[in-house]
Enzyme design. Structure first.
Site, PDB file in Angstrom:
ATOM      1  N   ARG A 102       0.798  -1.213   0.000  1.00  0.00           N
ATOM      2  CA  ARG A 102       0.000   0.000   0.000  1.00  0.00           C
ATOM      3  C   ARG A 102       0.842   1.280   0.000  1.00  0.00           C
ATOM      4  O   ARG A 102       0.529   2.244  -0.685  1.00  0.00           O
ATOM      5  CB  ARG A 102      -0.897  -0.047   1.240  1.00  0.00           C
ATOM      6  CG  ARG A 102      -1.756   1.136   1.400  1.00  0.00           C
ATOM      7  CD  ARG A 102      -2.600   1.045   2.652  1.00  0.00           C
ATOM      8  NE  ARG A 102      -3.069   2.371   3.015  1.00  0.00           N
ATOM      9  CZ  ARG A 102      -4.143   2.947   2.499  1.00  0.00           C
ATOM     10  NH1 ARG A 102      -4.874   2.305   1.622  1.00  0.00           N
ATOM     11  NH2 ARG A 102      -4.498   4.161   2.851  1.00  0.00           N
ATOM     12  N   CYS A 126      -1.805  -5.013   3.209  1.00  0.00           N
ATOM     13  CA  CYS A 126      -2.356  -5.942   4.208  1.00  0.00           C
ATOM     14  C   CYS A 126      -3.888  -5.964   4.132  1.00  0.00           C
ATOM     15  O   CYS A 126      -4.512  -4.927   3.906  1.00  0.00           O
ATOM     16  CB  CYS A 126      -1.988  -5.469   5.611  1.00  0.00           C
ATOM     17  SG  CYS A 126      -0.383  -6.021   6.165  1.00  0.00           S
ATOM     18  N   PRO A 132      -9.018   3.171   2.317  1.00  0.00           N
ATOM     19  CA  PRO A 132      -9.146   4.031   1.125  1.00  0.00           C
ATOM     20  C   PRO A 132      -8.039   5.083   1.051  1.00  0.00           C
ATOM     21  O   PRO A 132      -7.247   5.236   1.981  1.00  0.00           O
ATOM     22  CB  PRO A 132     -10.506   4.708   1.335  1.00  0.00           C
ATOM     23  CG  PRO A 132     -10.764   4.643   2.792  1.00  0.00           C
ATOM     24  CD  PRO A 132     -10.019   3.459   3.334  1.00  0.00           C
ATOM     25  N   VAL A 133      -7.998   5.810  -0.081  1.00  0.00           N
ATOM     26  CA  VAL A 133      -6.990   6.874  -0.254  1.00  0.00           C
ATOM     27  C   VAL A 133      -7.674   8.230  -0.469  1.00  0.00           C
ATOM     28  O   VAL A 133      -7.054   9.167  -0.951  1.00  0.00           O
ATOM     29  CB  VAL A 133      -6.026   6.559  -1.428  1.00  0.00           C
ATOM     30  CG1 VAL A 133      -5.150   5.375  -1.110  1.00  0.00           C
ATOM     31  CG2 VAL A 133      -6.787   6.339  -2.731  1.00  0.00           C
ATOM     32  N   LYS A 171      -9.644  12.530   9.330  1.00  0.00           N
ATOM     33  CA  LYS A 171      -9.237  11.502  10.298  1.00  0.00           C
ATOM     34  C   LYS A 171      -7.710  11.481  10.223  1.00  0.00           C
ATOM     35  O   LYS A 171      -7.160  11.750   9.140  1.00  0.00           O
ATOM     36  CB  LYS A 171      -9.815  10.172   9.803  1.00  0.00           C
ATOM     37  CG  LYS A 171      -9.578   8.985  10.659  1.00  0.00           C
ATOM     38  CD  LYS A 171     -10.338   7.791  10.063  1.00  0.00           C
ATOM     39  CE  LYS A 171     -10.088   6.537  10.874  1.00  0.00           C
ATOM     40  NZ  LYS A 171     -10.741   5.375  10.282  1.00  0.00           N
ATOM     41  N   VAL A 172      -7.053  11.180  11.329  1.00  0.00           N
ATOM     42  CA  VAL A 172      -5.584  11.179  11.296  1.00  0.00           C
ATOM     43  C   VAL A 172      -5.102  10.084  10.346  1.00  0.00           C
ATOM     44  O   VAL A 172      -5.500   8.926  10.489  1.00  0.00           O
ATOM     45  CB  VAL A 172      -5.004  10.935  12.702  1.00  0.00           C
ATOM     46  CG1 VAL A 172      -3.489  10.772  12.639  1.00  0.00           C
ATOM     47  CG2 VAL A 172      -5.380  12.081  13.628  1.00  0.00           C
ATOM     48  N   ILE A 338      -8.542   2.007  14.772  1.00  0.00           N
ATOM     49  CA  ILE A 338      -7.925   2.562  13.550  1.00  0.00           C
ATOM     50  C   ILE A 338      -8.405   1.817  12.296  1.00  0.00           C
ATOM     51  O   ILE A 338      -8.785   2.432  11.311  1.00  0.00           O
ATOM     52  CB  ILE A 338      -6.375   2.499  13.623  1.00  0.00           C
ATOM     53  CG1 ILE A 338      -5.855   3.086  14.951  1.00  0.00           C
ATOM     54  CG2 ILE A 338      -5.743   3.180  12.405  1.00  0.00           C
ATOM     55  CD1 ILE A 338      -5.894   4.578  15.079  1.00  0.00           C
ATOM     56  N   ARG A 408       8.078  -9.178   5.471  1.00  0.00           N
ATOM     57  CA  ARG A 408       7.796  -7.806   5.029  1.00  0.00           C
ATOM     58  C   ARG A 408       8.239  -6.798   6.085  1.00  0.00           C
ATOM     59  O   ARG A 408       8.575  -5.666   5.735  1.00  0.00           O
ATOM     60  CB  ARG A 408       6.290  -7.640   4.789  1.00  0.00           C
ATOM     61  CG  ARG A 408       5.786  -8.417   3.600  1.00  0.00           C
ATOM     62  CD  ARG A 408       4.342  -8.063   3.304  1.00  0.00           C
ATOM     63  NE  ARG A 408       4.183  -6.624   3.404  1.00  0.00           N
ATOM     64  CZ  ARG A 408       3.081  -6.019   3.819  1.00  0.00           C
ATOM     65  NH1 ARG A 408       2.021  -6.707   4.159  1.00  0.00           N
ATOM     66  NH2 ARG A 408       3.023  -4.702   3.878  1.00  0.00           N
TER      67      ARG A 408
HETATM   68  C1  UD1 Z   1       0.478   3.484   8.360  1.00  0.00           C
HETATM   69  C2  UD1 Z   1       1.455   2.377   8.675  1.00  0.00           C
HETATM   70  C3  UD1 Z   1       0.728   1.171   9.239  1.00  0.00           C
HETATM   71  C4  UD1 Z   1      -0.114   1.592  10.450  1.00  0.00           C
HETATM   72  C5  UD1 Z   1      -1.000   2.784  10.114  1.00  0.00           C
HETATM   73  C6  UD1 Z   1      -1.729   3.353  11.332  1.00  0.00           C
HETATM   74  C7  UD1 Z   1       3.269   2.620   7.091  1.00  0.00           C
HETATM   75  C8  UD1 Z   1       3.986   2.082   5.922  1.00  0.00           C
HETATM   76  N1  UD1 Z   1       2.145   1.982   7.462  1.00  0.00           N
HETATM   77  O1  UD1 Z   1      -0.421   2.994   7.380  1.00  0.00           O
HETATM   78  O2  UD1 Z   1       1.682   0.190   9.623  1.00  0.00           O
HETATM   79  O3  UD1 Z   1      -0.925   0.516  10.868  1.00  0.00           O
HETATM   80  O4  UD1 Z   1      -0.215   3.851   9.546  1.00  0.00           O
HETATM   81  O5  UD1 Z   1      -0.814   3.712  12.311  1.00  0.00           O
HETATM   82  O6  UD1 Z   1       3.692   3.584   7.695  1.00  0.00           O
HETATM   83  N2  UD1 Z   1      -7.818   6.433   5.779  1.00  0.00           N
HETATM   84  C9  UD1 Z   1      -8.874   6.864   4.993  1.00  0.00           C
HETATM   85  N3  UD1 Z   1      -8.581   7.574   3.857  1.00  0.00           N
HETATM   86  C10 UD1 Z   1      -7.306   7.864   3.481  1.00  0.00           C
HETATM   87  C11 UD1 Z   1      -6.235   7.413   4.298  1.00  0.00           C
HETATM   88  C12 UD1 Z   1      -6.533   6.708   5.432  1.00  0.00           C
HETATM   89  O7  UD1 Z   1     -10.040   6.610   5.321  1.00  0.00           O
HETATM   90  O8  UD1 Z   1      -7.122   8.519   2.449  1.00  0.00           O
HETATM   91  C13 UD1 Z   1      -8.113   5.670   7.017  1.00  0.00           C
HETATM   92  C14 UD1 Z   1      -7.616   4.224   6.966  1.00  0.00           C
HETATM   93  O9  UD1 Z   1      -8.523   3.378   6.336  1.00  0.00           O
HETATM   94  C15 UD1 Z   1      -7.465   3.911   8.441  1.00  0.00           C
HETATM   95  C16 UD1 Z   1      -7.014   5.254   9.032  1.00  0.00           C
HETATM   96  O10 UD1 Z   1      -7.375   6.247   8.074  1.00  0.00           O
HETATM   97  O11 UD1 Z   1      -8.715   3.578   8.995  1.00  0.00           O
HETATM   98  C17 UD1 Z   1      -5.530   5.352   9.315  1.00  0.00           C
HETATM   99  O12 UD1 Z   1      -4.808   4.914   8.207  1.00  0.00           O
HETATM  100  P1  UD1 Z   1      -3.373   5.491   7.830  1.00  0.00           P
HETATM  101  O13 UD1 Z   1      -2.826   6.212   9.019  1.00  0.00           O
HETATM  102  O14 UD1 Z   1      -3.493   6.246   6.568  1.00  0.00           O
HETATM  103  O15 UD1 Z   1      -2.553   4.178   7.580  1.00  0.00           O
HETATM  104  P2  UD1 Z   1      -1.350   4.004   6.582  1.00  0.00           P
HETATM  105  O16 UD1 Z   1      -0.644   5.302   6.425  1.00  0.00           O
HETATM  106  O17 UD1 Z   1      -1.793   3.288   5.371  1.00  0.00           O
END
Ligand code: UD1
Length: 429
Positions: A102, A126, A132-133, A171-172, A338, A408
């Site tokens: 991701r 994972c 989502p992004v 959201k953070v 989270i 990984r």
């Molecule tokens: C990073 C970490 C991962 C960790 C996570 C939370 C890396 C490589 N990975 O993942 O190990 O578990 O932080 O600490 O650093 N979300 C949205 N929209 C978005 C982006 C996120 O809804 O555009 C949501 C996600 O679905 C999730 C939450 O925000 O519920 C937090 O996700 P995020 O902090 O973005 O996780 P990653 O950066 O992917």
């Protein structure tokens, strides 16, 4: 497919060197796309995700070279790697590479900032929720990016370059904050990010970008200010220790008993976790070398936790904590806030004799006196290591299938544990 075989019951005693953090390494590597100069990363861990990102960056034109053999310091490998994106030859990140990890989606911010365009496949990673992004894309739109989603690809364009702006994350998000830091560093004008992630890996990236000539203040707090600059130069930075690895080995010792020095560990990276382990009766001493974890091996006290963004309890240690609680002296409640689907380790821990029930986003774990070895399946990176921890304390033999998830994110896992007395082996084939 490789499997891990553990004969449980041994205490852990010795020294475990802590590796560079995977979650800091990945965004730092992606930052190399922002400059035509060399970015040098010290303490880059040997991990499948790192090697995969090297391939993805290579596809965009990034050369990398590794320093020759060095004396091992503190038993650690200390790999120093130079990344050089002199020319970006391709702004497309294809599905077959991005789908495997991701975080590779994050190249979108750096490619856009440097080249004014990027075409990146929607990510995989994972299986722990939909992930989502949308916030990443909304943030980039706030910097003047035009975004279209077609055939599974995000096509992003900022023909006249990125423009500074304001963005409040709903959201953070760690990844969202990384992407915005990189993009806004080369945008024209000022950007302010609100509700930004405060994780230590964000601070590591901001420090690196500032060394490259960026102008970022407030990293590590929810409000980050970035004054865009016209170009960035090369830099050299050390990757911070892996706080998830530190917490994982601390919990392993709490589970098996023993006395282990986590060399190079920084207690400030996981204060909330160490505090709770102390409350449960684990002895934790901090000194200049790292963190020493001691426990007699008797059942520890139960505890309730809720995963939260930093400085709260990290979601990446939730599975390991659940493994530990399966043998606590009472009932614990573990709430995941989270990710919505991060309990796949529950059914595997139950195969080892754990007593766990789920109620929405909360797992209720009733400690048992003994776990019993069994065949289990690794389902994601952090879930797999919770099975390792449980297997180390279970009676008899535990076989963990699908261990590629472990590779990984955990450098030399079997070596580090067997050096401390664990009976753990990789079985090839
Ligand atoms: C990073 C970490 C991962 C960790 C996570 C939370 C890396 C490589 N990975 O993942 O190990 O578990 O932080 O600490 O650093 N979300 C949205 N929209 C978005 C982006 C996120 O809804 O555009 C949501 C996600 O679905 C999730 C939450 O925000 O519920 C937090 O996700 P995020 O902090 O973005 O996780 P990653 O950066 O992917």
């Amino acid at each position: 497919m490789d499997r891990i075989k553990i004969i449980g019951g041994n205490k852990l005693n010795g020294i475990i060197p802590i590796s560079g953090a995977k979650n800091a390494a990945l965004p730092l590597m992606i930052a190399s796309l922002l400059t035509d100069d060399i970015l040098t990363l010290e303490n880059l861990p040997h991990l499948v995700d790192v090697e995969l990102l090297i391939r993805i960056l290579g596809n965009h034109g990034v050369d990398y070279s590794v320093n020759g053999r060095r004396e091992r310091q503190d038993g650690n490998y200390f790999r120093t790697v130079h990344f050089h994106a002199r020319h970006i030859v391709n702004t497309t990140a294809p599905y077959d590479l991005v789908a495997k990890m991701r975080a590779s989606f994050w190249v979108i911010g750096s490619l856009l900032a440097r080249m004014g365009e990027a075409e990146v496949s929607l990510p995989g990673g994972c299986a722990i929720g939909t992930r989502p992004v949308d916030f990443i894309l909304d943030g980039l739109r706030a910097l003047g990016t035009e975004i279209n989603i077609e055939n599974g690809y995000v096509r992003a364009k900022a023909s006249k370059g990125l423009l500074g702006g304001q963005y409040t994350f709903p959201k953070v998000t760690v990844g969202g904050t990384h992407v915005m830091l990189m993009a806004a560093s080369l945008a024209r004008g000022d950007t302010v990010l609100h509700n930004a992630a405060c994780e230590p890996e964000i601070v590591n990236l901001a420090e690196c970008l500032n060394r490259m000539g960026a102008n970022i203040t407030g990293a590590g707090t929810p409000k980050i200010h970035i004054s865009g600059v016209s170009s960035l130069s090369g830099a050299r930075i050390k990757i911070i220790p892996d706080r998830i690895e530190i917490g994982t080995y601390a919990m392993a010792v709490a589970m098996t008993g023993g006395d282990v020095m986590l060399k190079g560990a920084d207690p400030q990276l996981l204060d909330s976790v160490l505090q709770i382990l102390r409350q449960m009766g684990v002895n934790i001493a901090e000194n200049a070398d790292g963190i020493r974890i001691q426990h007699d091996g008797n059942a520890i006290e139960p505890g309730d936790i809720e995963t939260r963004p930093f400085p709260g309890f990290p979601t990446d240690l939730q599975a390991q904590f659940m493994g530990l609680m399966t043998r606590a002296n009472g009932t614990s409640h573990i709430t995941e806030t989270i990710f919505e689907n991060r309990f796949m380790h529950v059914q595997e821990l139950v195969r080892l004799g754990a007593r766990i029930s789920l109620s929405g986003q909360t797992a209720i774990v009733e400690g048992v006196a003994r776990l019993q070895g069994a065949q289990v399946m690794a389902t994601d990176l952090r879930a797999s290591v919770s099975l390792v921890i449980a297997g180390l304390s279970a009676g008899g033999e535990t076989i963990i299938n699908r261990v590629y998830h472990l590779d990984r994110g955990f450098e030399c896992l079997e070596e580090k544990l067997s050096n401390c007395g664990a009976d753990i082996k990789r079985v090839h084939g």
